[in-house]
Design a protein around this motif. Sequence first.
Motif, PDB file in Angstrom:
ATOM      1  N   ASP A 148       0.855  -1.185   0.000  1.00 50.45           N
ATOM      2  CA  ASP A 148       0.000   0.000   0.000  1.00 50.45           C
ATOM      3  C   ASP A 148       0.893   1.238   0.000  1.00 50.45           C
ATOM      4  O   ASP A 148       1.638   1.482   0.944  1.00 50.45           O
ATOM      5  CB  ASP A 148      -0.897  -0.011   1.244  1.00 50.45           C
ATOM      6  CG  ASP A 148      -1.947   1.099   1.222  1.00 50.45           C
ATOM      7  OD1 ASP A 148      -1.800   2.044   0.430  1.00 50.45           O
ATOM      8  OD2 ASP A 148      -2.903   1.007   2.006  1.00 50.45           O
ATOM      9  N   ALA A 149       0.824   2.037  -1.046  1.00 45.72           N
ATOM     10  CA  ALA A 149       1.697   3.200  -1.177  1.00 45.72           C
ATOM     11  C   ALA A 149       1.235   4.394  -0.365  1.00 45.72           C
ATOM     12  O   ALA A 149       1.943   5.399  -0.288  1.00 45.72           O
ATOM     13  CB  ALA A 149       1.798   3.597  -2.653  1.00 45.72           C
ATOM     14  N   ASP A 150       0.066   4.320   0.265  1.00 44.07           N
ATOM     15  CA  ASP A 150      -0.464   5.446   1.029  1.00 44.07           C
ATOM     16  C   ASP A 150       0.134   5.443   2.435  1.00 44.07           C
ATOM     17  O   ASP A 150      -0.160   4.555   3.237  1.00 44.07           O
ATOM     18  CB  ASP A 150      -1.989   5.347   1.115  1.00 44.07           C
ATOM     19  CG  ASP A 150      -2.626   6.582   1.733  1.00 44.07           C
ATOM     20  OD1 ASP A 150      -1.901   7.384   2.356  1.00 44.07           O
ATOM     21  OD2 ASP A 150      -3.857   6.746   1.587  1.00 44.07           O
ATOM     22  N   PRO A 151       0.982   6.442   2.771  1.00 43.02           N
ATOM     23  CA  PRO A 151       1.608   6.437   4.101  1.00 43.02           C
ATOM     24  C   PRO A 151       0.619   6.610   5.245  1.00 43.02           C
ATOM     25  O   PRO A 151       0.890   6.189   6.367  1.00 43.02           O
ATOM     26  CB  PRO A 151       2.586   7.623   4.032  1.00 43.02           C
ATOM     27  CG  PRO A 151       2.061   8.498   2.948  1.00 43.02           C
ATOM     28  CD  PRO A 151       1.406   7.586   1.955  1.00 43.02           C
ATOM     29  N   SER A 152      -0.537   7.212   4.981  1.00 44.22           N
ATOM     30  CA  SER A 152      -1.512   7.407   6.051  1.00 44.22           C
ATOM     31  C   SER A 152      -2.073   6.083   6.554  1.00 44.22           C
ATOM     32  O   SER A 152      -2.492   5.971   7.712  1.00 44.22           O
ATOM     33  CB  SER A 152      -2.656   8.319   5.583  1.00 44.22           C
ATOM     34  OG  SER A 152      -3.418   7.695   4.567  1.00 44.22           O
ATOM     35  N   HIS A 153      -2.085   5.040   5.696  1.00 45.09           N
ATOM     36  CA  HIS A 153      -2.548   3.722   6.122  1.00 45.09           C
ATOM     37  C   HIS A 153      -1.510   3.029   7.007  1.00 45.09           C
ATOM     38  O   HIS A 153      -1.859   2.247   7.890  1.00 45.09           O
ATOM     39  CB  HIS A 153      -2.869   2.849   4.910  1.00 45.09           C
ATOM     40  CG  HIS A 153      -4.003   3.376   4.092  1.00 45.09           C
ATOM     41  ND1 HIS A 153      -4.235   2.987   2.784  1.00 45.09           N
ATOM     42  CD2 HIS A 153      -4.971   4.281   4.372  1.00 45.09           C
ATOM     43  CE1 HIS A 153      -5.300   3.627   2.315  1.00 45.09           C
ATOM     44  NE2 HIS A 153      -5.754   4.412   3.263  1.00 45.09           N
ATOM     45  N   ALA A 154      -0.229   3.309   6.760  1.00 43.95           N
ATOM     46  CA  ALA A 154       0.843   2.680   7.542  1.00 43.95           C
ATOM     47  C   ALA A 154       1.096   3.396   8.856  1.00 43.95           C
ATOM     48  O   ALA A 154       1.598   2.784   9.810  1.00 43.95           O
ATOM     49  CB  ALA A 154       2.129   2.652   6.714  1.00 43.95           C
ATOM     50  N   MET A 155       0.751   4.670   8.936  1.00 41.44           N
ATOM     51  CA  MET A 155       1.132   5.462  10.096  1.00 41.44           C
ATOM     52  C   MET A 155       0.598   4.918  11.428  1.00 41.44           C
ATOM     53  O   MET A 155       1.345   4.872  12.420  1.00 41.44           O
ATOM     54  CB  MET A 155       0.692   6.911   9.900  1.00 41.44           C
ATOM     55  CG  MET A 155       1.195   7.864  10.969  1.00 41.44           C
ATOM     56  SD  MET A 155       2.995   7.836  11.258  1.00 41.44           S
ATOM     57  CE  MET A 155       3.610   8.239   9.623  1.00 41.44           C
ATOM     58  N   PRO A 156      -0.671   4.474  11.553  1.00 48.00           N
ATOM     59  CA  PRO A 156      -1.107   3.918  12.847  1.00 48.00           C
ATOM     60  C   PRO A 156      -0.260   2.731  13.299  1.00 48.00           C
ATOM     61  O   PRO A 156       0.044   2.591  14.490  1.00 48.00           O
ATOM     62  CB  PRO A 156      -2.562   3.505  12.581  1.00 48.00           C
ATOM     63  CG  PRO A 156      -3.003   4.379  11.450  1.00 48.00           C
ATOM     64  CD  PRO A 156      -1.789   4.543  10.594  1.00 48.00           C
ATOM     65  N   LEU A 157       0.141   1.872  12.355  1.00 47.20           N
ATOM     66  CA  LEU A 157       0.984   0.727  12.690  1.00 47.20           C
ATOM     67  C   LEU A 157       2.365   1.178  13.135  1.00 47.20           C
ATOM     68  O   LEU A 157       2.939   0.649  14.086  1.00 47.20           O
ATOM     69  CB  LEU A 157       1.106  -0.201  11.476  1.00 47.20           C
ATOM     70  CG  LEU A 157      -0.184  -0.865  10.986  1.00 47.20           C
ATOM     71  CD1 LEU A 157       0.046  -1.522   9.633  1.00 47.20           C
ATOM     72  CD2 LEU A 157      -0.684  -1.883  11.993  1.00 47.20           C
ATOM     73  N   LEU A 158       2.921   2.181  12.442  1.00 43.02           N
ATOM     74  CA  LEU A 158       4.251   2.675  12.785  1.00 43.02           C
ATOM     75  C   LEU A 158       4.255   3.342  14.157  1.00 43.02           C
ATOM     76  O   LEU A 158       5.173   3.144  14.953  1.00 43.02           O
ATOM     77  CB  LEU A 158       4.732   3.658  11.716  1.00 43.02           C
ATOM     78  CG  LEU A 158       5.083   3.052  10.353  1.00 43.02           C
ATOM     79  CD1 LEU A 158       5.324   4.144   9.326  1.00 43.02           C
ATOM     80  CD2 LEU A 158       6.310   2.150  10.461  1.00 43.02           C
ATOM     81  N   VAL A 159       3.240   4.147  14.440  1.00 39.04           N
ATOM     82  CA  VAL A 159       3.167   4.828  15.726  1.00 39.04           C
ATOM     83  C   VAL A 159       3.040   3.811  16.858  1.00 39.04           C
ATOM     84  O   VAL A 159       3.743   3.889  17.880  1.00 39.04           O
ATOM     85  CB  VAL A 159       1.991   5.827  15.742  1.00 39.04           C
ATOM     86  CG1 VAL A 159       1.747   6.352  17.150  1.00 39.04           C
ATOM     87  CG2 VAL A 159       2.267   6.988  14.794  1.00 39.04           C
ATOM     88  N   LYS A 160       2.139   2.838  16.697  1.00 38.05           N
ATOM     89  CA  LYS A 160       1.976   1.794  17.718  1.00 38.05           C
ATOM     90  C   LYS A 160       3.282   1.039  17.935  1.00 38.05           C
ATOM     91  O   LYS A 160       3.637   0.699  19.077  1.00 38.05           O
ATOM     92  CB  LYS A 160       0.881   0.821  17.295  1.00 38.05           C
ATOM     93  CG  LYS A 160      -0.533   1.319  17.492  1.00 38.05           C
ATOM     94  CD  LYS A 160      -0.953   1.269  18.954  1.00 38.05           C
ATOM     95  CE  LYS A 160      -2.435   1.592  19.095  1.00 38.05           C
ATOM     96  NZ  LYS A 160      -2.846   1.579  20.521  1.00 38.05           N
ATOM     97  N   SER A 161       3.998   0.762  16.857  1.00 33.98           N
ATOM     98  CA  SER A 161       5.238  -0.002  16.957  1.00 33.98           C
ATOM     99  C   SER A 161       6.340   0.806  17.632  1.00 33.98           C
ATOM    100  O   SER A 161       7.032   0.319  18.527  1.00 33.98           O
ATOM    101  CB  SER A 161       5.697  -0.434  15.562  1.00 33.98           C
ATOM    102  OG  SER A 161       4.725  -1.236  14.940  1.00 33.98           O
TER     103      SER A 161
END
Length: 200
Positions: free
Chosen positions: A151-164
């Motif tokens: 998924d090229a949309d960074p907004s979709h990855a951001m919740p996972l990155l913040v939690k991690s």
Amino acid sequence: MAKVTLMCAALVATSLTACAGLNADVHIANAAAALQGEPTYAIARLPSQDASADHPQFEALLREELARRGFVEVAGKPAHYLLSIAYDTRPRAIGVGADVGDCSPGDCPKPGVPFSLFGARTCQHSLTLRFFEPASGDERYKVSAVIADRDADPSHAMPLLVKSALAKFPFDAPPNWRVKLQQDNASGVPTVISVKPLQP
């Protein structure tokens, strides 16, 4: 031949799911003296972040997670820490021979012969948080989280990155960790399932 091809495709799909699905690799620095003192912070923005339509959403996620850990953003008065936020999304080459279990932070999966799985390009998303002491400018704590998906949309990855990145706050030694997450299908909110150090 067809059977072998199907087996290879299944192995590749399994590898991508195991590494990229809901796993993140986390790297930390300065853990020994991490975040001692008053838990207040102010966010230091880059000009490009002021102009970004996505950045307010990223900051809101961080504020919420930091508040859960007792950190308070201050306005109009000195903060104990300045928080720098950096994030990036870029295309990534995938190698069929990548050993998912042994991949290191920022290098998962290992690059090899580039190919496109079912026409989808694999992307690497990263988030780095740096806490500085305002008076001296010294970096007191740094944490980076990396995931890979299609998924090229960074907004979709951001919740996972913040939690991690904030799964353990602050992380202590060793410097490299693997965070496993689970995403609620209804709300889309990720939760941390496990946090384990990566063996050197």
